[in-house]
Design a protein around this motif. Structure first.
Motif, PDB file in Angstrom:
ATOM      1  N   ASP A 151      20.106 -17.340  50.278  1.00 35.56           N
ATOM      2  CA  ASP A 151      19.905 -17.014  48.743  1.00 35.56           C
ATOM      3  C   ASP A 151      20.592 -18.127  47.997  1.00 35.56           C
ATOM      4  N   GLN A 152      21.902 -18.457  48.387  1.00 38.32           N
ATOM      5  CA  GLN A 152      22.778 -19.387  47.776  1.00 38.32           C
ATOM      6  C   GLN A 152      22.213 -20.911  47.994  1.00 38.32           C
ATOM      7  N   HIS A 153      21.567 -21.185  49.076  1.00 38.71           N
ATOM      8  CA  HIS A 153      21.259 -22.447  49.164  1.00 38.71           C
ATOM      9  C   HIS A 153      19.730 -22.939  48.930  1.00 38.71           C
ATOM     10  N   CYS A 154      19.017 -21.470  48.691  1.00 35.68           N
ATOM     11  CA  CYS A 154      17.787 -21.854  48.032  1.00 35.68           C
ATOM     12  C   CYS A 154      17.731 -22.000  46.584  1.00 35.68           C
ATOM     13  N   GLU A 155      18.936 -21.357  45.921  1.00 36.24           N
ATOM     14  CA  GLU A 155      19.315 -21.487  44.489  1.00 36.24           C
ATOM     15  C   GLU A 155      19.688 -22.847  44.412  1.00 36.24           C
ATOM     16  N   SER A 156      20.449 -23.323  45.230  1.00 31.84           N
ATOM     17  CA  SER A 156      21.004 -24.938  45.190  1.00 31.84           C
ATOM     18  C   SER A 156      19.690 -25.860  45.120  1.00 31.84           C
ATOM     19  N   LEU A 157      18.967 -25.475  46.072  1.00 32.34           N
ATOM     20  CA  LEU A 157      17.798 -26.728  46.021  1.00 32.34           C
ATOM     21  C   LEU A 157      17.132 -26.567  45.034  1.00 32.34           C
ATOM     22  N   LEU A 158      16.760 -25.471  44.483  1.00 29.54           N
ATOM     23  CA  LEU A 158      15.822 -25.306  43.192  1.00 29.54           C
ATOM     24  C   LEU A 158      16.824 -26.012  42.092  1.00 29.54           C
TER      25      LEU A 158
ATOM     26  N   PHE B 134      20.292 -27.382  54.814  1.00 28.30           N
ATOM     27  CA  PHE B 134      18.831 -27.308  54.845  1.00 28.30           C
ATOM     28  C   PHE B 134      18.192 -26.679  55.855  1.00 28.30           C
ATOM     29  N   ARG B 135      18.905 -26.659  57.186  1.00 26.24           N
ATOM     30  CA  ARG B 135      18.563 -26.182  58.427  1.00 26.24           C
ATOM     31  C   ARG B 135      18.024 -24.687  58.239  1.00 26.24           C
ATOM     32  N   LEU B 136      19.091 -24.083  57.508  1.00 27.08           N
ATOM     33  CA  LEU B 136      18.723 -22.565  57.255  1.00 27.08           C
ATOM     34  C   LEU B 136      17.457 -22.394  56.344  1.00 27.08           C
ATOM     35  N   VAL B 137      17.224 -23.341  55.724  1.00 28.12           N
ATOM     36  CA  VAL B 137      16.097 -23.320  54.752  1.00 28.12           C
ATOM     37  C   VAL B 137      14.718 -23.622  55.135  1.00 28.12           C
ATOM     38  N   PHE B 138      14.922 -24.911  55.999  1.00 31.88           N
ATOM     39  CA  PHE B 138      13.714 -25.535  56.640  1.00 31.88           C
ATOM     40  C   PHE B 138      13.373 -25.524  57.959  1.00 31.88           C
ATOM     41  N   GLU B 139      14.631 -25.005  58.591  1.00 30.44           N
ATOM     42  CA  GLU B 139      14.428 -25.096  60.042  1.00 30.44           C
ATOM     43  C   GLU B 139      15.065 -23.837  60.839  1.00 30.44           C
ATOM     44  N   SER B 140      14.931 -22.568  60.094  1.00 28.45           N
ATOM     45  CA  SER B 140      15.466 -21.477  60.493  1.00 28.45           C
ATOM     46  C   SER B 140      14.758 -20.898  62.009  1.00 28.45           C
ATOM     47  N   ASP B 141      15.660 -20.476  62.771  1.00 27.28           N
ATOM     48  CA  ASP B 141      14.973 -19.582  64.023  1.00 27.28           C
ATOM     49  C   ASP B 141      14.708 -18.230  63.666  1.00 27.28           C
ATOM     50  N   LEU B 142      14.722 -17.848  62.294  1.00 31.97           N
ATOM     51  CA  LEU B 142      14.347 -16.652  61.963  1.00 31.97           C
ATOM     52  C   LEU B 142      13.276 -16.534  61.007  1.00 31.97           C
ATOM     53  N   THR B 143      12.294 -17.262  60.959  1.00 29.41           N
ATOM     54  CA  THR B 143      11.327 -17.142  60.087  1.00 29.41           C
ATOM     55  C   THR B 143      10.311 -16.378  60.086  1.00 29.41           C
ATOM     56  N   ASN B 144      10.342 -15.699  61.437  1.00 31.82           N
ATOM     57  CA  ASN B 144       9.185 -14.500  61.648  1.00 31.82           C
ATOM     58  C   ASN B 144      10.074 -13.102  61.064  1.00 31.82           C
ATOM     59  N   GLU B 145      11.179 -13.119  60.485  1.00 30.91           N
ATOM     60  CA  GLU B 145      11.707 -12.206  59.592  1.00 30.91           C
ATOM     61  C   GLU B 145      11.184 -12.245  58.301  1.00 30.91           C
ATOM     62  N   PRO B 146      10.599 -11.046  57.968  1.00 34.52           N
ATOM     63  CA  PRO B 146       9.889 -11.119  56.578  1.00 34.52           C
ATOM     64  C   PRO B 146      10.754 -11.348  55.342  1.00 34.52           C
ATOM     65  N   ALA B 147      12.166 -10.863  55.432  1.00 32.60           N
ATOM     66  CA  ALA B 147      12.701 -11.166  54.282  1.00 32.60           C
ATOM     67  C   ALA B 147      13.129 -12.749  54.218  1.00 32.60           C
ATOM     68  N   VAL B 148      13.264 -13.333  55.320  1.00 31.89           N
ATOM     69  CA  VAL B 148      13.769 -14.664  55.364  1.00 31.89           C
ATOM     70  C   VAL B 148      12.276 -15.552  54.803  1.00 31.89           C
ATOM     71  N   ARG B 149      11.159 -15.307  55.609  1.00 33.09           N
ATOM     72  CA  ARG B 149      10.064 -15.855  55.227  1.00 33.09           C
ATOM     73  C   ARG B 149       9.777 -15.783  53.854  1.00 33.09           C
ATOM     74  N   GLU B 150       9.881 -14.708  53.086  1.00 34.04           N
ATOM     75  CA  GLU B 150       9.698 -14.578  51.783  1.00 34.04           C
ATOM     76  C   GLU B 150      10.716 -15.426  50.905  1.00 34.04           C
ATOM     77  N   ARG B 151      11.983 -15.712  51.202  1.00 33.16           N
ATOM     78  CA  ARG B 151      12.882 -16.427  50.536  1.00 33.16           C
ATOM     79  C   ARG B 151      12.426 -17.866  50.558  1.00 33.16           C
ATOM     80  N   VAL B 152      12.076 -18.425  51.747  1.00 33.49           N
ATOM     81  CA  VAL B 152      11.668 -19.725  52.109  1.00 33.49           C
ATOM     82  C   VAL B 152      10.314 -20.121  51.358  1.00 33.49           C
ATOM     83  N   ASP B 153       9.507 -19.275  51.434  1.00 35.88           N
ATOM     84  CA  ASP B 153       8.258 -19.451  50.681  1.00 35.88           C
ATOM     85  C   ASP B 153       8.505 -19.395  49.185  1.00 35.88           C
TER      86      ASP B 153
END
Length: 217
Positions: free
Chosen positions: A74-81, A116-135
């Motif tokens: 959440d912190q880093h998505c907000e930073s990018l936005l 950026f690796r947490l946002v764009f290259e996460s190894d947890l993208t199949n987790e719905p809560a992560v996918r929702e935040r990245v999208d």
């Protein structure tokens, strides 16, 4: 991460900090561990040790590894936005605006903390809560770009959004490639090339209300 933050991350166990400061310290330590090891390989023990706290202290702030990861995301998505919105608002010259937006993505990907690796290259993208935040952050960045395109060109929102998604995707993919490739092209040169590519495309749409626009109508 700054030198101050790194110092905080290795603060000896037992040092009492205000709750907000402790939370920021834990997030800083977690970022280092997640970026270095990935979500699945990281353990709460590793994060607590990196932060210089006991596991009970870590669990007082974050009930589990996923919650800690999501807070960091959440912190880093907000930073990018925020960076993209700031770039778009930094000038009314559209070519400079394109360059500033490209630069925002480059700066985000280039940050030494590797967030950026947490946002764009996460190894947890199949987790719905992560996918929702990245999208969601990708969509929010595109919406910010879309507003400018729609206002300047008079294109329908759906068409403006399509262009905006393309600009955002190109920016982050090229920035990530540039870092992964070892920054072989000078940063300013890389930005100049990408800006030229994208500007020549978007500049093909005349400004809404311009003489060219009126002539094409």
């Amino acid at each position: 991460m700054s030198a101050t933050e790194q110092t905080e991350a290795v603060r000896p166990k037992g040092t009492r900090l205000p709750r907000r400061a402790r939370r920021n310290q834990l997030l800083g330590a977690a970022q280092e561990v997640f970026v270095a090891q990935g979500y699945h390989a990281a353990a709460m023990d590793d994060i607590a040790e990196r932060a210089g706290v006991s596991k009970p202290v870590l669990y007082q702030h974050f009930p589990g590894k996923l919650e800690l990861y999501l807070a960091l995301l959440d912190q880093h998505c907000e930073s990018l936005l925020h960076s993209v919105r700031t770039a778009l608002a930094s000038t009314s010259d559209n070519k400079q605006r394109v360059a500033a937006t490209m630069d925002a993505y480059f700066a985000y990907v280039e940050d030494e903390g590797g967030a950026f690796r947490l946002v764009f290259e996460s190894d947890l993208t199949n987790e719905p809560a992560v996918r929702e935040r990245v999208d969601r952050v990708a969509l929010q960045c595109a919406e910010a770009i879309c507003e400018v395109i729609a206002e300047d060109t008079g294109l329908p929102r759906d068409e403006s959004m399509l262009l905006a998604v393309g600009l955002g995707a190109v920016s982050q993919v090229v920035a990530r490639y540039w870092v992964a490739d070892g920054r072989k092209v000078d940063r300013e040169r890389a930005l100049g090339l990408l800006t030229s590519l994208t500007w020549r495309g978007i500049a093909g749409f005349p400004l809404h209300g311009s003489e060219q626009d009126a002539g094409d109508a």
